[in-house]
Design an enzyme around this catalytic site. Sequence first.
Site, short mmCIF file in Angstrom:
data_model
loop_
_atom_site.label_atom_id
_atom_site.label_comp_id
_atom_site.label_asym_id
_atom_site.label_seq_id
_atom_site.Cartn_x
_atom_site.Cartn_y
_atom_site.Cartn_z
N ASP A 129 0.84 -1.20 0.00
CA ASP A 129 0.00 0.00 0.00
C ASP A 129 0.88 1.25 0.00
OD1 ASP A 129 -2.20 1.72 0.57
OD2 ASP A 129 -1.94 1.43 2.73
N ALA A 131 1.67 5.20 -2.03
CA ALA A 131 1.06 6.24 -2.87
C ALA A 131 1.62 6.21 -4.29
CB ALA A 131 1.28 7.61 -2.23
N GLY A 182 -3.96 10.14 -7.45
CA GLY A 182 -4.43 11.51 -7.24
C GLY A 182 -5.92 11.71 -7.41
N CYS A 187 -7.97 13.15 -1.51
CA CYS A 187 -6.58 13.21 -1.96
C CYS A 187 -6.22 14.61 -2.45
CB CYS A 187 -6.44 12.21 -3.11
SG CYS A 187 -4.82 12.24 -3.84
#
Length: 348
Positions: A129, A131, A182, A187
């Site tokens: 996990d 980004a 994004g 976010c």
Amino acid sequence: MKFRKAVTYDDVLLEPQYSTIRTRQEISLGNALSDDLWLDLPLISSPMDTVTEGEMALAMARHGALGVIHRYNDIETQASIVRELHAATSSTLSAMATPAIAAAIGVTGFYLQRAVALCESGANILCVDVAHGHHILVKEALRSLRSELGADVHLMAGNVATLAAFNDLADWGADSVRCNIGGGSICSTRIQTGHGLPGLQTIFDCAATDRDVKIIADGGIRTSGDIVKAIAAGADFVMLGSMLAGTAESPGEIIEDSAGHLFKKYRGMASKDAQITWRGRHSSNEGVATQIPYKGDVDLLLQDITNGMRSGLSYSGARDIIDLQTKAKFVRQTGAGLNESGTHILSR
Ligand code: IMP
């Protein structure tokens, strides 16, 4: 410089098509995550501390869907959630079915110890996990996890925005990849960093892959209509944060304001709020924290979503996910079309 156009959910619609489906019950929404893991409902709840712990994961399992237990706790706490979930899910499912138990890990610190503890506690899906998934740390982590844990564990990884990234993660050992950077409702990555890609475009792009790896559309999905669009564009599964947050089964207290309205907290895991809770400090903030109206039981919500998805497939004359992906005809809509697509009497 010539720019290519990139579309997202509100830019497109699916053309209604001739249907021979007499009732929505003829439609199957199921999909295989791997040879031995099957979901009757192709929905996955996000590994976020205001979305998925044991209660949400169990509710998802009861609907044939999946919840990924978040990693923002110590190893023993996360492992004990997984252990309890394993016992509860095993008794909920038929004796033949393998319960799908998913938990998230990171790529630094004690992530390998966490991974081993989670698998020993009954997890058969680990979600790497991160980004920015197209990253050397993810490459190294996927390789270490595979050699440490063998072929049996399903490795979910992400997030990615491009086909090149998707293919790399597949080649590094991922079995499924979370797609979209994004686009999440909480976010702020695109604002903070200027990077990302309109979410549905990433699905269209990744669907061109020749790797046998599952596509998970993640972030920015607000309605059952968006779910149908994501699947029609090529996603095998759809991951939901905000749609499932604010329910009885999401972690966190119910908050009551002075007028008696009920809320629950929903926050990005890279928000200042979440970072302070889990790390005691914050660096690059790429998310926000908010309160959303309390929605009650997730069961009713999942039933609504399922009904919307079945209707969606029926409008394309599709009996299952593959049929939808084969038949889907997307059109781009104009701003006036988008306006017309809403319930526009309310804005008159
Ligand atoms: P939503 O369904 O639009 O609410 O988006 C949920 C998704 O947003 C998650 O599954 C993650 O991929 C992503 N996400 C979670 N926390 C953050 C954050 O703090 N910043 C950016 N993206 C996030």
